[in-house]
Enzyme design. Structure first.
Site, short mmCIF file in Angstrom:
data_model
loop_
_atom_site.label_atom_id
_atom_site.label_comp_id
_atom_site.label_asym_id
_atom_site.label_seq_id
_atom_site.Cartn_x
_atom_site.Cartn_y
_atom_site.Cartn_z
N TYR A 136 0.84 -1.19 0.00
CA TYR A 136 0.00 0.00 0.00
C TYR A 136 0.87 1.24 0.00
O TYR A 136 2.08 1.17 0.25
CB TYR A 136 -0.96 0.00 1.19
CG TYR A 136 -0.33 0.29 2.54
CD1 TYR A 136 0.45 -0.66 3.18
CD2 TYR A 136 -0.50 1.52 3.17
CE1 TYR A 136 1.03 -0.40 4.41
CE2 TYR A 136 0.07 1.79 4.41
CZ TYR A 136 0.83 0.82 5.03
OH TYR A 136 1.40 1.09 6.24
N ARG B 59 8.42 4.22 -4.29
CA ARG B 59 8.39 3.18 -3.24
C ARG B 59 7.35 2.11 -3.57
O ARG B 59 7.58 0.92 -3.31
CB ARG B 59 8.14 3.80 -1.87
CG ARG B 59 8.34 2.78 -0.76
CD ARG B 59 8.24 3.39 0.61
NE ARG B 59 6.93 4.00 0.80
CZ ARG B 59 6.63 4.80 1.81
NH1 ARG B 59 7.54 5.10 2.72
NH2 ARG B 59 5.43 5.30 1.93
N ARG C 280 -7.11 -20.38 -2.26
CA ARG C 280 -6.13 -20.20 -1.19
C ARG C 280 -5.00 -21.22 -1.26
O ARG C 280 -5.24 -22.43 -1.26
CB ARG C 280 -6.82 -20.29 0.19
CG ARG C 280 -5.86 -19.90 1.31
CD ARG C 280 -6.56 -19.82 2.66
NE ARG C 280 -5.62 -19.37 3.69
CZ ARG C 280 -4.74 -20.18 4.29
NH1 ARG C 280 -4.72 -21.46 4.01
NH2 ARG C 280 -3.89 -19.69 5.19
N HIS D 110 -0.52 -20.92 -0.18
CA HIS D 110 0.52 -19.95 0.22
C HIS D 110 1.35 -19.48 -0.98
O HIS D 110 1.65 -18.31 -1.11
CB HIS D 110 1.42 -20.53 1.29
CG HIS D 110 0.73 -20.68 2.63
ND1 HIS D 110 -0.33 -21.50 2.83
CD2 HIS D 110 0.97 -20.09 3.82
CE1 HIS D 110 -0.72 -21.43 4.08
NE2 HIS D 110 0.05 -20.57 4.72
N LYS E 65 6.49 -1.95 2.01
CA LYS E 65 5.30 -1.38 2.66
C LYS E 65 4.12 -2.33 2.42
O LYS E 65 3.26 -2.09 1.57
CB LYS E 65 5.02 0.02 2.11
CG LYS E 65 4.08 0.83 3.00
CD LYS E 65 4.10 2.29 2.60
CE LYS E 65 3.02 3.12 3.27
NZ LYS E 65 3.20 3.31 4.69
N GLU F 280 11.79 2.49 14.53
CA GLU F 280 10.87 3.49 13.96
C GLU F 280 9.56 3.39 14.71
O GLU F 280 9.40 2.56 15.61
CB GLU F 280 10.68 3.26 12.46
CG GLU F 280 10.03 1.93 12.14
CD GLU F 280 9.82 1.68 10.65
OE1 GLU F 280 9.65 2.64 9.89
OE2 GLU F 280 9.81 0.49 10.27
N LEU G 118 11.11 1.17 7.35
CA LEU G 118 10.60 1.69 6.10
C LEU G 118 11.30 3.01 5.78
O LEU G 118 11.47 3.85 6.68
CB LEU G 118 9.09 1.94 6.23
CG LEU G 118 8.38 2.32 4.93
CD1 LEU G 118 8.26 1.10 4.02
CD2 LEU G 118 7.01 2.90 5.21
#
Ligand code: PLP
Length: 287
Positions: free
Chosen positions: A33, A52, A100, A102, A149, A182, A207
């Protein structure tokens, strides 16, 4: 007028915006995101966030869902439809929908794209910045790829809840060496006893904040000393000032760490000035 979301090619009323139950973002946090601050209806630090986004997607081998130019048009259209002038826009890109499993889908699926917009009360934000906020510390317990992210934010969510229950605005993660990495949704900074700005280097598992990068431009332009080196919570309370940066908080003075005051317990002149300069730059360069 109600909020409008963008979901996989369509603009829909926020309350009716849905994704598939087998979206890999939903089941496996297999999604990334970005969040842009909106100033005057425009995207702040636009290219930094796009760069990014592309990097995060690349690290996960998810294709960019469309070009930067097309994404920009869609983000701006979503902002326009929400009639938000001051706020935030959230973009999420998941690997897509697949039965589904992995491992990645054997036949590649189309990435799923969602955008939502929210308004920010800048008057209230300025009042908050003028008062400063408290942070709490919490042991670093995230995975080893915090440079990406991703929406895998459970450790961040639990840390933020700990902060909220303590009456603080943010949680700072502290690694095994006792050094702040952070915040749960921000980068952490101090102004040390010599007046040097200090924030953790991005070789660490953090990040690379876009706000952090833009603020470094401001710091260089102002001729201030910058030291990309970590600090302990004790160094933060012994420092002249502390603050956090992020698209949501911009530059926000921190006046207490675990209930202990930073400096004189009030926002300091450096953080206050950097907040103003950062906002001026972000407003002037927003697209
Ligand atoms: N660190 C973490 C863990 C974050 O989630 C964020 C923003 O959400 C930041 C730092 C600050 O990044 P940016 O300045 O790009 O918003």
């Amino acid at each position: 007028m109600g909020r409008i979301a963008y979901v996989n090619g369509r603009f829909v009323p926020h309350g009716q915006a849905v994704v598939h139950i087998e979206d890999r973002g939903y089941q496996l946090a297999d999604a990334v995101y970005e969040v842009w601050a909106l100033f005057g209806g425009r995207l702040a630090d636009a290219q930094g966030h796009f760069a990014r986004l592309e990097r995060s997607l690349g690290e996960l081998r998810i294709a960019m869902p469309m070009s930067r130019a097309a994404l920009t048009l869609l983000l701006k259209e979503t902002v326009r439809r929400n009639r938000v002038v001051e706020g935030l826009i959230y973009l999420q890109v998941s690997r897509g929908v697949a039965r589904r499993d992995h491992a990645f889908p054997a036949t590649p699926v189309r990435p799923a794209v969602v955008m939502t917009v929210s308004a920010v009360d800048r008057v209230a934000s300025e009042a908050r910045a003028a008062k400063g906020v408290g942070v709490v510390t919490t042991p670093e317990n995230r995975w080893g790829r915090c440079d990406i992210k991703t929406v895998g934010l459970l450790a961040n969510a639990l840390a933020k809840q700990k902060a909220r229950e303590a009456g603080a605005a943010e949680a700072w993660f502290v690694d095994d060496l006792g050094l702040v990495t952070e915040g749960a949704s921000s980068n952490a900074w101090i102004v040390d006893g010599e007046g040097r700005l200090r924030t953790r280097d991005t070789n660490a598992n953090i990040l690379r904040g876009v706000t952090r990068t833009s603020l470094i431009e401001v710091i260089r332009r102002e001729g201030l000393d910058l030291d990309e080196r970590p600090f302990t919570p004790a160094e933060a309370t012994a420092a002249r000032e502390a603050f956090i940066t992020g698209a949501g908080t911009l530059v926000l003075p921190v006046v207490a760490v675990d209930g202990k005051p930073v400096g004189d317990g009030r926002p300091g002149p450096v953080a206050t000035k950097l907040r103003r300069l950062y906002i001026e730059q972000a407003r002037a360069t927003a697209i």
